[in-house]
Design a protein around this motif. Structure first.
Motif, mmCIF file in Angstrom:
data_model
loop_
_atom_site.group_PDB
_atom_site.id
_atom_site.type_symbol
_atom_site.label_atom_id
_atom_site.label_comp_id
_atom_site.label_asym_id
_atom_site.label_seq_id
_atom_site.Cartn_x
_atom_site.Cartn_y
_atom_site.Cartn_z
ATOM 1 N N GLN A 1 -68.380 3.805 50.699
ATOM 2 C CA GLN A 1 -68.422 2.192 50.580
ATOM 3 C C GLN A 1 -67.030 1.792 50.425
ATOM 4 N N PHE A 2 -65.840 2.105 49.823
ATOM 5 C CA PHE A 2 -64.385 1.451 50.068
ATOM 6 C C PHE A 2 -64.042 1.514 51.829
ATOM 7 N N THR A 3 -64.672 1.965 52.605
ATOM 8 C CA THR A 3 -64.194 1.679 53.899
ATOM 9 C C THR A 3 -64.365 0.784 54.407
ATOM 10 N N LEU A 4 -66.064 0.174 53.670
ATOM 11 C CA LEU A 4 -67.012 -0.413 54.389
ATOM 12 C C LEU A 4 -66.405 -1.713 53.815
ATOM 13 N N PHE A 5 -65.420 -2.225 52.462
ATOM 14 C CA PHE A 5 -65.199 -2.822 51.522
ATOM 15 C C PHE A 5 -64.049 -3.025 52.301
ATOM 16 N N ARG A 6 -62.951 -2.175 52.623
ATOM 17 C CA ARG A 6 -61.687 -2.747 53.217
ATOM 18 C C ARG A 6 -61.745 -4.179 54.561
ATOM 19 N N ARG A 7 -63.002 -3.275 55.117
ATOM 20 C CA ARG A 7 -63.344 -3.527 57.289
ATOM 21 C C ARG A 7 -63.709 -5.169 56.445
ATOM 22 N N TYR A 8 -64.026 -5.785 55.177
ATOM 23 C CA TYR A 8 -64.786 -6.913 55.117
ATOM 24 C C TYR A 8 -63.852 -7.534 54.739
ATOM 25 N N VAL A 9 -62.783 -7.546 53.732
ATOM 26 C CA VAL A 9 -61.709 -7.950 53.421
ATOM 27 C C VAL A 9 -60.978 -8.494 54.234
#
Length: 248
Positions: A108-116
């Motif tokens: 989740q965090f990896t995807l969150f960082r890419r989004y942000v």
């Protein structure tokens, strides 16, 4: 001196800061702590009054010169997908959505960082690390879920969510009168699939299945292009000085 019972929430006001949505505007927020034991009930009442939750704090705008932030909730029972939304739904037939307890993961965090990094590089979450992300997800005293959306790999359909690639996620509170989308994010490279729209449509379906009347979308900020998508989901209600009023 007026004495308040200990069960009554104490409200606080933040200092003015630059508004992240409207140029040349300053924002202030009024907030209260969601105390364990009464947190769920208090969160329900405050959400119905236009507050939003962030970890164990409920807040709402209290700006002195601007009233552009409008609380929005979708009327689930009467909602019908527009043709463009139905196309989005069909375009994402290979997505699997599943609800999980509010627990952060590295995926989740990896995807969150890419989004942000792609969409909100200058925002307040731009320097958030994995520990801060875990607190955002897990620091809750209310009924909170993480809804994951995975794009199924080619082959036989299975019920294993691990068989798909995580492309979107939503942090969602389950309240007595609806689902509140606290925060959502998605793969910025998954183009042409309108994952943001898809997640809202899925939450409306979930609320219908749970027989909950509303999906709370947070604030629509009049004049902000970032928030225009929220008013497409009609019929909906906006919170004003006369309470919740129907729109669309």
């Amino acid at each position: 001196m007026t004495h308040h019972p200990q069960s009554s929430p104490q409200f606080y006001l933040t200092a003015p800061t630059l508004c992240p949505y409207l140029e040349s505007q300053f924002e202030r927020k009024i907030f209260a702590h969601l105390v364990d034991g009464k947190a769920a009930e208090l969160n329900d009442h405050l959400s119905q009054s236009g507050f939003r939750r962030s970890q164990n704090i409920a807040y709402r705008p209290a700006c002195e010169t601007c009233h552009a932030c409008i609380s929005v909730r979708v009327l689930v029972k009467e909602f019908n997908r527009a043709r463009s939304m139905q196309r989005v739904w069909l375009r994402n037939r290979n997505l699997i959505s599943s609800a999980h307890k509010a627990q952060a993961s590295t995926e989740q965090f990896t995807l969150f960082r890419r989004y942000v990094d792609a969409r909100h590089r200058a925002g307040g979450m731009s320097d958030m690390g994995i520990l801060e992300y875990a607190m955002m997800v897990e620091d809750t005293h209310v009924n909170t879920q993480v809804i994951e959306y995975r794009r199924r790999r080619p082959g036989p359909l299975t019920d294993k969510t691990s068989d798909g690639v995580l492309v979107a996620a939503a942090l969602t509170d389950v309240m007595t009168d609806g689902l509140s989308m606290v925060y959502s994010f998605y793969d910025p490279d998954d183009r042409g699939t309108s994952l943001g729209t898809l997640m809202i449509l899925d939450h409306i379906n979930r609320a219908q299945a749970l027989k909950l009347p509303y999906v709370y979308l947070g604030y629509w900020v009049e004049g902000s292009r970032k928030m225009q998508y929220k008013i497409r989901f009609t019929p909906q209600e906006h919170l004003g000085i006369n309470g919740w009023e129907r729109r669309g």
